[in-house]
Scaffold this motif. Sequence first.
Motif, mmCIF file in Angstrom:
data_model
loop_
_atom_site.group_PDB
_atom_site.id
_atom_site.type_symbol
_atom_site.label_atom_id
_atom_site.label_comp_id
_atom_site.label_asym_id
_atom_site.label_seq_id
_atom_site.Cartn_x
_atom_site.Cartn_y
_atom_site.Cartn_z
ATOM 1 N N ASN A 14 0.826 -1.208 0.000
ATOM 2 C CA ASN A 14 0.000 0.000 0.000
ATOM 3 C C ASN A 14 0.862 1.261 0.000
ATOM 4 N N THR A 15 1.936 1.247 0.756
ATOM 5 C CA THR A 15 2.856 2.387 0.786
ATOM 6 C C THR A 15 3.418 2.636 -0.605
ATOM 7 N N SER A 16 3.899 1.590 -1.244
ATOM 8 C CA SER A 16 4.471 1.726 -2.578
ATOM 9 C C SER A 16 3.412 2.158 -3.596
ATOM 10 N N LEU A 17 2.236 1.566 -3.526
ATOM 11 C CA LEU A 17 1.164 1.882 -4.474
ATOM 12 C C LEU A 17 0.780 3.356 -4.406
ATOM 13 N N ARG A 18 0.751 3.925 -3.204
ATOM 14 C CA ARG A 18 0.428 5.352 -3.070
ATOM 15 C C ARG A 18 1.467 6.219 -3.777
ATOM 16 N N ILE A 19 2.685 5.737 -3.868
ATOM 17 C CA ILE A 19 3.743 6.517 -4.501
ATOM 18 C C ILE A 19 3.829 6.257 -5.999
ATOM 19 N N VAL A 20 3.858 4.982 -6.401
ATOM 20 C CA VAL A 20 4.078 4.663 -7.825
ATOM 21 C C VAL A 20 2.789 4.641 -8.641
ATOM 22 N N ASN A 21 1.638 4.488 -7.966
ATOM 23 C CA ASN A 21 0.332 4.546 -8.627
ATOM 24 C C ASN A 21 0.149 3.484 -9.707
ATOM 25 N N ASN A 22 0.772 2.322 -9.522
ATOM 26 C CA ASN A 22 0.651 1.241 -10.484
ATOM 27 C C ASN A 22 0.847 -0.058 -9.709
ATOM 28 N N ALA A 23 -0.173 -0.931 -9.718
ATOM 29 C CA ALA A 23 -0.129 -2.157 -8.916
ATOM 30 C C ALA A 23 1.027 -3.065 -9.311
ATOM 31 N N MET A 83 -5.985 11.271 -6.152
ATOM 32 C CA MET A 83 -4.532 11.085 -5.958
ATOM 33 C C MET A 83 -3.919 10.359 -7.157
ATOM 34 N N LYS A 84 -4.629 9.379 -7.671
ATOM 35 C CA LYS A 84 -4.119 8.601 -8.808
ATOM 36 C C LYS A 84 -3.919 9.472 -10.048
ATOM 37 N N ARG A 85 -4.697 10.546 -10.154
ATOM 38 C CA ARG A 85 -4.615 11.407 -11.336
ATOM 39 C C ARG A 85 -3.564 12.502 -11.213
ATOM 40 N N LEU A 86 -2.934 12.626 -10.054
ATOM 41 C CA LEU A 86 -1.893 13.641 -9.884
ATOM 42 C C LEU A 86 -0.630 13.235 -10.646
ATOM 43 N N PRO A 87 0.133 14.204 -11.107
ATOM 44 C CA PRO A 87 1.434 13.879 -11.704
ATOM 45 C C PRO A 87 2.311 13.165 -10.671
ATOM 46 N N ASN A 88 3.224 12.334 -11.149
ATOM 47 C CA ASN A 88 4.064 11.523 -10.263
ATOM 48 C C ASN A 88 4.749 12.337 -9.168
ATOM 49 N N GLY A 89 5.347 13.459 -9.524
ATOM 50 C CA GLY A 89 6.063 14.266 -8.545
ATOM 51 C C GLY A 89 5.153 14.771 -7.442
ATOM 52 N N ALA A 121 4.053 11.796 -5.242
ATOM 53 C CA ALA A 121 5.124 11.312 -4.373
ATOM 54 C C ALA A 121 5.266 12.206 -3.145
ATOM 55 N N VAL A 122 5.326 13.507 -3.346
ATOM 56 C CA VAL A 122 5.488 14.440 -2.230
ATOM 57 C C VAL A 122 4.275 14.376 -1.305
ATOM 58 N N LEU A 123 3.086 14.394 -1.868
ATOM 59 C CA LEU A 123 1.864 14.354 -1.060
ATOM 60 C C LEU A 123 1.786 13.059 -0.257
ATOM 61 N N TYR A 152 4.312 20.304 -2.535
ATOM 62 C CA TYR A 152 3.255 19.884 -1.624
ATOM 63 C C TYR A 152 2.034 20.806 -1.750
ATOM 64 N N HIS A 153 2.258 22.110 -1.706
ATOM 65 C CA HIS A 153 1.134 23.052 -1.771
ATOM 66 C C HIS A 153 0.454 23.001 -3.132
ATOM 67 N N ARG A 154 1.215 22.878 -4.192
ATOM 68 C CA ARG A 154 0.620 22.761 -5.534
ATOM 69 C C ARG A 154 -0.164 21.458 -5.662
ATOM 70 N N ALA A 155 0.407 20.381 -5.139
ATOM 71 C CA ALA A 155 -0.273 19.082 -5.208
ATOM 72 C C ALA A 155 -1.583 19.124 -4.429
ATOM 73 N N LYS A 156 -1.538 19.730 -3.253
ATOM 74 C CA LYS A 156 -2.733 19.826 -2.423
ATOM 75 C C LYS A 156 -3.808 20.651 -3.128
ATOM 76 N N GLN A 157 -3.407 21.774 -3.713
ATOM 77 C CA GLN A 157 -4.375 22.611 -4.440
ATOM 78 C C GLN A 157 -4.958 21.865 -5.643
ATOM 79 N N LYS A 158 -4.100 21.178 -6.381
ATOM 80 C CA LYS A 158 -4.569 20.427 -7.557
ATOM 81 C C LYS A 158 -5.509 19.303 -7.122
ATOM 82 N N LEU A 159 -5.167 18.625 -6.041
ATOM 83 C CA LEU A 159 -6.009 17.553 -5.525
ATOM 84 C C LEU A 159 -7.364 18.107 -5.101
#
Length: 184
Positions: A37-46, A129-135, A138-140, A168-175
């Motif tokens: 689960n930790t890895s999946l949240r970061i890499v977004n690919n099972a 979260m899955k639709r966010l860009p990788n960077g 990862a930070v979020l 982080y702030h950009r990711a949070k706003q985009k999310l």
Amino acid sequence: MGLSAVLFYDELVAKCKQGDVHSYEMLYRQYAQPMFNTSLRIVNNASDAEDVLQESFASAFQFLDRFDYSSTFGAWLKRIVINKSINTLRHRKFAFADIEESPANEMQEAEVLDEDNIQVKVEEIKNAMKRLPNGYRAVLSLFLFEGYDYDEISEILNISAATVRSQYHRAKQKLLLQIKKGDK
């Protein structure tokens, strides 16, 4: 009075260090799902997360003699999983926008979101979260789910703390914007 280190003795780990095959299996079963689960949240690919999981356990078991009980085995393994997940993203050629290189007005701030009034379900957040860009993801993930602070994330990702804060702030706003708009 002298300084004393806190040791996190784990009998399963000790048995693994002694070569007990059954203990390796029990340790794997105990930590596999949370680490996946930790890895999946970061890499977004099972599939990638599964690869990271297997590589992480292989590394952990290979270097188990280096585990010194100065942290829990789970914390030590999680660090391995996070590092391998970040390496997986790096192989995908994702990039962080360096705040020093970004124009100040690049981020769309036309609309300020009221975080307290946005009521969402856990699944909506996961999907967004899955639709966010990788960077951004990862930070979020490292900040919100793994509990790392800006400096720790900076060290893990090898980027400046200012860039981590910005991401982080950009990711949070985009999310939040994706959730508010109901993007699919």
